[in-house]
Design a protein around this motif. Structure first.
Motif, PDB file in Angstrom:
ATOM      1  N   GLY A 661       0.794  -1.219   0.000  1.00  0.00           N
ATOM      2  CA  GLY A 661       0.000   0.000   0.000  1.00  0.00           C
ATOM      3  C   GLY A 661       0.821   1.260   0.000  1.00  0.00           C
ATOM      4  O   GLY A 661       0.577   2.177  -0.805  1.00  0.00           O
ATOM      5  N   GLU A 662       1.811   1.354   0.894  1.00  0.00           N
ATOM      6  CA  GLU A 662       2.597   2.582   1.012  1.00  0.00           C
ATOM      7  C   GLU A 662       3.373   2.855  -0.266  1.00  0.00           C
ATOM      8  O   GLU A 662       3.371   3.982  -0.789  1.00  0.00           O
ATOM      9  CB  GLU A 662       3.556   2.475   2.195  1.00  0.00           C
ATOM     10  N   GLU A 663       4.042   1.827  -0.787  1.00  0.00           N
ATOM     11  CA  GLU A 663       4.815   2.003  -2.015  1.00  0.00           C
ATOM     12  C   GLU A 663       3.911   2.370  -3.189  1.00  0.00           C
ATOM     13  O   GLU A 663       4.269   3.195  -4.029  1.00  0.00           O
ATOM     14  CB  GLU A 663       5.601   0.726  -2.336  1.00  0.00           C
ATOM     15  N   GLN A 664       2.718   1.743  -3.245  1.00  0.00           N
ATOM     16  CA  GLN A 664       1.797   2.068  -4.335  1.00  0.00           C
ATOM     17  C   GLN A 664       1.309   3.509  -4.246  1.00  0.00           C
ATOM     18  O   GLN A 664       1.204   4.205  -5.265  1.00  0.00           O
ATOM     19  CB  GLN A 664       0.612   1.103  -4.307  1.00  0.00           C
ATOM     20  N   ARG A 665       1.010   3.961  -3.025  1.00  0.00           N
ATOM     21  CA  ARG A 665       0.556   5.349  -2.865  1.00  0.00           C
ATOM     22  C   ARG A 665       1.653   6.323  -3.272  1.00  0.00           C
ATOM     23  O   ARG A 665       1.398   7.302  -3.983  1.00  0.00           O
ATOM     24  CB  ARG A 665       0.123   5.600  -1.422  1.00  0.00           C
ATOM     25  N   ILE A 666       2.876   6.059  -2.830  1.00  0.00           N
ATOM     26  CA  ILE A 666       3.987   6.938  -3.172  1.00  0.00           C
ATOM     27  C   ILE A 666       4.225   6.913  -4.677  1.00  0.00           C
ATOM     28  O   ILE A 666       4.473   7.949  -5.312  1.00  0.00           O
ATOM     29  CB  ILE A 666       5.256   6.505  -2.417  1.00  0.00           C
ATOM     30  N   GLY A 667       4.137   5.720  -5.276  1.00  0.00           N
ATOM     31  CA  GLY A 667       4.340   5.596  -6.714  1.00  0.00           C
ATOM     32  C   GLY A 667       3.297   6.356  -7.509  1.00  0.00           C
ATOM     33  O   GLY A 667       3.616   7.031  -8.497  1.00  0.00           O
ATOM     34  N   ARG A 668       2.025   6.255  -7.083  1.00  0.00           N
ATOM     35  CA  ARG A 668       0.962   6.980  -7.793  1.00  0.00           C
ATOM     36  C   ARG A 668       1.132   8.484  -7.650  1.00  0.00           C
ATOM     37  O   ARG A 668       0.932   9.243  -8.619  1.00  0.00           O
ATOM     38  CB  ARG A 668      -0.405   6.535  -7.285  1.00  0.00           C
ATOM     39  N   LEU A 669       1.497   8.936  -6.446  1.00  0.00           N
ATOM     40  CA  LEU A 669       1.736  10.374  -6.260  1.00  0.00           C
ATOM     41  C   LEU A 669       2.873  10.849  -7.153  1.00  0.00           C
ATOM     42  O   LEU A 669       2.766  11.880  -7.838  1.00  0.00           O
ATOM     43  CB  LEU A 669       2.072  10.658  -4.791  1.00  0.00           C
ATOM     44  N   ALA A 670       3.970  10.091  -7.152  1.00  0.00           N
ATOM     45  CA  ALA A 670       5.112  10.459  -7.993  1.00  0.00           C
ATOM     46  C   ALA A 670       4.721  10.459  -9.465  1.00  0.00           C
ATOM     47  O   ALA A 670       5.146  11.322 -10.247  1.00  0.00           O
ATOM     48  CB  ALA A 670       6.277   9.497  -7.754  1.00  0.00           C
ATOM     49  N   GLY A 671       3.878   9.494  -9.864  1.00  0.00           N
ATOM     50  CA  GLY A 671       3.436   9.421 -11.252  1.00  0.00           C
ATOM     51  C   GLY A 671       2.630  10.647 -11.669  1.00  0.00           C
ATOM     52  O   GLY A 671       2.835  11.204 -12.756  1.00  0.00           O
ATOM     53  N   PHE A 672       1.703  11.086 -10.806  1.00  0.00           N
ATOM     54  CA  PHE A 672       0.897  12.260 -11.133  1.00  0.00           C
ATOM     55  C   PHE A 672       1.744  13.526 -11.155  1.00  0.00           C
ATOM     56  O   PHE A 672       1.547  14.411 -12.004  1.00  0.00           O
ATOM     57  CB  PHE A 672      -0.260  12.401 -10.150  1.00  0.00           C
ATOM     58  N   PHE A 673       2.691  13.628 -10.246  1.00  0.00           N
ATOM     59  CA  PHE A 673       3.565  14.802 -10.262  1.00  0.00           C
ATOM     60  C   PHE A 673       4.436  14.799 -11.523  1.00  0.00           C
ATOM     61  O   PHE A 673       4.756  15.858 -12.078  1.00  0.00           O
ATOM     62  CB  PHE A 673       4.435  14.834  -9.006  1.00  0.00           C
ATOM     63  N   THR A 674       4.828  13.616 -11.965  1.00  0.00           N
ATOM     64  CA  THR A 674       5.606  13.508 -13.202  1.00  0.00           C
ATOM     65  C   THR A 674       4.777  13.980 -14.398  1.00  0.00           C
ATOM     66  O   THR A 674       5.270  14.705 -15.272  1.00  0.00           O
ATOM     67  CB  THR A 674       6.062  12.057 -13.425  1.00  0.00           C
ATOM     68  N   ILE A 675       3.506  13.556 -14.442  1.00  0.00           N
ATOM     69  CA  ILE A 675       2.615  13.993 -15.530  1.00  0.00           C
ATOM     70  C   ILE A 675       2.490  15.515 -15.541  1.00  0.00           C
ATOM     71  O   ILE A 675       2.542  16.155 -16.607  1.00  0.00           O
ATOM     72  CB  ILE A 675       1.227  13.331 -15.372  1.00  0.00           C
ATOM     73  N   LEU A 676       2.339  16.110 -14.369  1.00  0.00           N
ATOM     74  CA  LEU A 676       2.219  17.567 -14.295  1.00  0.00           C
ATOM     75  C   LEU A 676       3.523  18.246 -14.701  1.00  0.00           C
ATOM     76  O   LEU A 676       3.506  19.310 -15.331  1.00  0.00           O
ATOM     77  CB  LEU A 676       1.811  17.987 -12.878  1.00  0.00           C
ATOM     78  N   ALA A 677       4.657  17.628 -14.356  1.00  0.00           N
ATOM     79  CA  ALA A 677       5.949  18.191 -14.762  1.00  0.00           C
ATOM     80  C   ALA A 677       6.084  18.170 -16.280  1.00  0.00           C
ATOM     81  O   ALA A 677       6.553  19.138 -16.899  1.00  0.00           O
ATOM     82  CB  ALA A 677       7.090  17.402 -14.118  1.00  0.00           C
ATOM     83  N   ILE A 678       5.663  17.065 -16.891  1.00  0.00           N
ATOM     84  CA  ILE A 678       5.714  16.976 -18.359  1.00  0.00           C
ATOM     85  C   ILE A 678       4.767  17.998 -18.984  1.00  0.00           C
ATOM     86  O   ILE A 678       5.086  18.637 -20.000  1.00  0.00           O
ATOM     87  CB  ILE A 678       5.357  15.550 -18.812  1.00  0.00           C
ATOM     88  N   PHE A 679       3.589  18.161 -18.368  1.00  0.00           N
ATOM     89  CA  PHE A 679       2.627  19.143 -18.873  1.00  0.00           C
ATOM     90  C   PHE A 679       3.234  20.543 -18.878  1.00  0.00           C
ATOM     91  O   PHE A 679       3.087  21.298 -19.851  1.00  0.00           O
ATOM     92  CB  PHE A 679       1.365  19.109 -18.005  1.00  0.00           C
ATOM     93  N   ILE A 680       3.930  20.885 -17.800  1.00  0.00           N
ATOM     94  CA  ILE A 680       4.556  22.211 -17.724  1.00  0.00           C
ATOM     95  C   ILE A 680       5.624  22.356 -18.802  1.00  0.00           C
ATOM     96  O   ILE A 680       5.717  23.389 -19.481  1.00  0.00           O
ATOM     97  CB  ILE A 680       5.164  22.427 -16.325  1.00  0.00           C
ATOM     98  N   SER A 681       6.432  21.309 -18.981  1.00  0.00           N
ATOM     99  CA  SER A 681       7.468  21.352 -20.017  1.00  0.00           C
ATOM    100  C   SER A 681       6.853  21.524 -21.397  1.00  0.00           C
ATOM    101  O   SER A 681       7.375  22.264 -22.243  1.00  0.00           O
ATOM    102  CB  SER A 681       8.302  20.069 -19.969  1.00  0.00           C
ATOM    103  N   CYS A 682       5.725  20.836 -21.621  1.00  0.00           N
ATOM    104  CA  CYS A 682       5.058  20.931 -22.922  1.00  0.00           C
ATOM    105  C   CYS A 682       4.445  22.308 -23.144  1.00  0.00           C
ATOM    106  O   CYS A 682       4.402  22.804 -24.290  1.00  0.00           O
ATOM    107  CB  CYS A 682       3.989  19.848 -23.047  1.00  0.00           C
ATOM    108  N   LEU A 683       3.964  22.945 -22.078  1.00  0.00           N
ATOM    109  CA  LEU A 683       3.458  24.315 -22.217  1.00  0.00           C
ATOM    110  C   LEU A 683       4.565  25.232 -22.731  1.00  0.00           C
ATOM    111  O   LEU A 683       4.351  26.051 -23.639  1.00  0.00           O
ATOM    112  CB  LEU A 683       2.954  24.830 -20.870  1.00  0.00           C
ATOM    113  N   GLY A 684       5.740  25.106 -22.139  1.00  0.00           N
ATOM    114  CA  GLY A 684       6.862  25.928 -22.571  1.00  0.00           C
ATOM    115  C   GLY A 684       7.263  25.625 -23.996  1.00  0.00           C
ATOM    116  O   GLY A 684       7.533  26.528 -24.803  1.00  0.00           O
TER     117      GLY A 684
END
Length: 792
Positions: A661-684
């Protein structure tokens, strides 16, 4: 002057709506991620800080040495608290022995609930900082007294003030509520503690033979002011070793030390007797991700601002000619970045409001924004100012440096020299994005690797029950027969604990070939005869336990890890001596089963028959049985034998799944933050592509008139950006490899990094970049060429 700066800045931003929108969106998403991560981190670092003596409270822990390997235990023998008070009292304000926080039953009439609670010596309520809102907390010197949380009081009586009311505790004891305490905060170690009972009552149920060798309890202390944890740890280090038998004390070398409350949450893991971190790793990683995502948003601003520098060169030249100093120009450009930052801050707060419930569910914790806190708003304002200064630093210094004559003539630096800073920033953005993508892939692969690891038994259709009633425990065989007769249950067995949670260890065993002075330690599990058949374990040598063999009451079934640990080449029939008087015979060897962490090697384990100290039942459903019908039938029989306790069941496959559970929660959080980071890069990248297309619009128009195809024009604009992404991939690959290799070293049972992980990350980054640039390039390619050629 400042009013003029912001007025001009506002007009400039209003007249360039597209680029303003890109900057505000990029900064807004970056700041939203940073704020959400900040809230998550605050929840972690503020754990247990509700307590006003937070800095002086500790748990007494111990290190034991087994064949050169040091194991760290959170538990203590029950005798330790009295010795700490009597012999080391000068070091402590308080010493309290407690049980661990476990499920118990509370009843009032027909209202029966399972509640978590601990049993504590009289100083426990004060030591844990319970805020008693009704009654008093100084009552636990009475074995019949109990303190309950305000929620528990409402559960039973509908009101908080339940002082004087009587409850049945575990059906065996009547206790009187002497105090009601305020629910502890969610971010505290005892947040789920529903009641606190008296240690005197708990102690009555302990066997008389419980000694220094039985570390089953918890010892909490408050050190005196002026004393350090290290100083007190040194003083009490040999306490247990000096009071155990000489043989045990010398063999295992137990050493006591204090683990401060301030480290319970974030520094809970130990390796070979030394603190090896814990959740602090996640805190640091997320803090870095938050900073990186915000930095990506700032890079967008820098890139878009400097890319449009030629359009603003004449403005800079005129201002300098009219007498503006460079400092005034820097102030002007910082005003623009601050306006954008505060605009991004507003967007970020809106996104936080919308996204926080989702992230709270994802993180499985209550994350709230302190809207009413002045400190929060000051922090947000400071955050916006810092972001504005960071984002605007390079544009302000760069644009203000233009020479007035060259700026007014339009003679600026051309080509690679002018573009290189922006290219470096684009490469940096996608380098970070690729590293985050690789990290997300590796985290999920590691989790799936552990989840797919063979567990050594069949956990499908296994139902676990706690046997709380002594009467049911005594009539277990009849209970089992009734369950089998339902037609839904294939087999039933007892054990000391669920097979998914075997943490009891024992030592002092002797066997043929055991080396002199060998410090043994085994995981042990008491079971009934049908345990192996119920669990579906795999016998590799010998046989399973059987009621047909009376001698099996003194038999062992061991796992392969135990066979290797003991060095037995022919284990079946070997005599194992345990203690002074008991001799057991190995009757079988089973495949290793994952009964503890799925990320570590299986420990040496021994199973033996013991019905008296086995209060956990495991039921195996027939493959054809429906879940709802089976549970209804089982509950009916359970209630027949135990009408007073709640029918509380769990499926063992779900219990195994919770270990991830803990690793999955951390992994999902990291995954969503990664998606948002890519989104920001793509905006630029989208903004940069739009600017390039606008700047080269006349060239594109001429090419189309001369016969260029849409594909060739899209390729023309996209090729340069593709080269930058490829450079980012080359830089990111070794960085990602080094970071993830270091992360995986924390796991004994782990995956190997493979080329396809980096190829997939590179392919995703390249595809996203091409799609982003391609859309803008396509828009420019299909535009009317005559409009571009006629443009001034």
């Amino acid at each position: 002057m400042f009013h003029t700066y912001f007025k001009i800045a506002y007009r400039h931003l209003r007249n360039n709506k597209f680029f303003t929108l890109l900057n505000v969106m990029g900064l807004g998403v970056g700041m939203a991620v940073a704020i959400i991560i900040g809230i998550w981190i605050w929840e972690e670092v503020s754990f247990d800080k509700y307590h006003d003596k937070y800095e002086r409270i500790a748990c007494v822990m111990q290190n034991h040495t087994f064949e050169g390997v040091v194991e760290t235990w959170w538990s203590q023998p029950k005798q330790s608290a009295a010795v700490l008070r009597d012999d080391y009292g000068s070091h402590f304000e308080a010493v309290v022995m407690t049980s661990f926080n476990n499920v118990n039953t509370l009843r009032k009439g027909e209202n029966l609930l399972n509640k978590n609670g601990i049993f504590s010596e009289p100083g426990g309520p004060e030591l844990l900082g319970l805020n008693v809102i009704h009654g008093t907390r100084s009552v636990l010197d009475n074995p019949d007294a109990i303190l309950v949380s305000e929620t528990t009081a409402r559960n039973f009586f509908g009101v908080e003030n339940a002082v004087g009311e009587v409850l049945n505790l575990n059906e065996e004891n009547q206790v009187t509520i002497a105090g009601v305490y305020e629910d502890l905060p969610k971010n505290s170690s005892y947040a789920d503690m529903d009641f606190m009972g008296s240690w005197l009552l708990y102690e009555q149920g302990l066997p008389e033979w419980v000694s220094w060798g039985n570390s089953w309890f918890q010892t909490l202390v408050e050190v005196k002011e002026g004393k350090t944890f290290a100083e007190v740890s040194t003083a009490i280090e040999k306490l247990k070793q000096e009071r155990m038998s000489e043989a045990e004390g010398l063999r295992f070398k137990p050493e006591l030390f204090l683990h401060p409350m301030s480290q319970w949450r974030l520094h809970s893991e130990f390796e070979n007797g030394v603190s090896a971190g814990g959740r602090i790793t996640y805190v640091r990683s997320f803090a870095l991700i938050g900073f990186i995502v915000l930095l990506l948003a700032c890079i967008n601003f820098m890139n878009l601002s400097t890319a449009r520098s030629e359009q603003r060169a004449r403005e800079v030249g005129i201002r300098k000619t009219m007498g503006s100093r460079r400092g005034q120009l820097i102030g002007q450009f910082y005003s623009e970045s601050l306006l954008l930052a505060f605009g991004g801050g507003l967007v970020g707060l809106v996104l936080v409001t919308v996204l926080l419930p989702f992230f709270s569910q994802l993180a499985d914790k209550e994350m709230i924004v302190q809207w009413n806190s002045p400190f929060f708003w000051l922090l947000c304002a400071g955050f916006c100012v810092l972001t504005g200064l960071l984002a605007g630093s390079y544009p302000a210094l760069y644009l203000s440096s233009f020479a007035p004559v060259n700026a007014m003539k339009g003679v600026m630096k051309k080509g690679a020299v002018n573009n290189r800073p922006r290219e470096v920033l684009v490469v940096l953005q996608f380098t970070v994005s690729v590293v985050l993508i690789v990290g997300t892939i590796v985290v999920f692969q590691q989790i799936n690797f552990a989840k797919n690891r063979p567990i050594g038994f069949s956990n499908e259709g296994l139902i676990g029950l706690n046997l709380r009633s002594p009467e049911l425990d005594k009539r277990f065989d009849t209970f089992r027969e009734d369950l089998l007769s339902t037609g839904f249950i294939e087999e039933v067995a007892k054990s000391e604990a669920p097979l998914t949670s075997t943490y009891v260890t024992n030592s002092g065993l002797s066997w043929p070939g055991k080396a002199e002075g060998f410090q043994d330690e085994f995981v042990t599990l008491r079971v009934s005869h049908e345990f192996g058949e119920t669990m579906g374990w795999n016998i590799v040598e010998g046989r399973d336990f059987s009621r047909e063999f009376a001698t099996d009451s003194m038999g062992f079934v061991i796992n392969k890890a135990a066979q290797e640990y003991m060095g037995l080449t022919d284990p079946i029939g070997q005599k194992i001596k345990w203690g002074e008087d008991e001799t057991y015979t190995i009757v079988g060897v089973v495949e290793d089963m994952i009964t503890q962490s799925p990320y570590t090697p299986v420990k040496q384990t021994i199973f033996f028959i013991d019905y008296e100290r086995s209060q956990y039942a495991t039921l195996k459903m027939k493959p054809t049985a429906g879940t709802e019908e089976t549970l209804a039938a089982v509950e009916k029989i359970y209630t027949k034998y135990d009408p007073v306790n709640v029918f509380d069941y769990r499926f063992l496959d779900e219990m195994h799944e919770q270990k991830f559970g803990e690793e999955q929660r951390i992994g999902r959080l990291a995954g969503f933050f990664t998606i948002l980071a890519i989104f920001i890069s793509c905006l630029g990248l989208f903004g940069m592509a739009a600017y390039v297309a606008e700047r080269r619009s006349r060239e594109i128009g001429i090419r189309k008139v001369l016969g260029a195809t849409i594909y060739s024009i899209v390729q023309l604009i996209s090729a340069h950006f593709l080269k930058l992404v490829i450079v980012a991939l080359v830089i990111a690959t070794p960085i990602a490899y080094w970071l993830m290799q270091n992360w995986l070293e924390d796991y004994v049972y782990r995956i190997e990094l493979s080329w396809w992980m980096f190829a997939l990350a590179g392919g995703l980054a390249t595809g996203i970049a091409l799609l982003t640039v391609g859309l803008q390039s396509l828009r420019a390619a299909v535009a009317n060429p005559l409009d571009a050629i006629r443009k001034d």
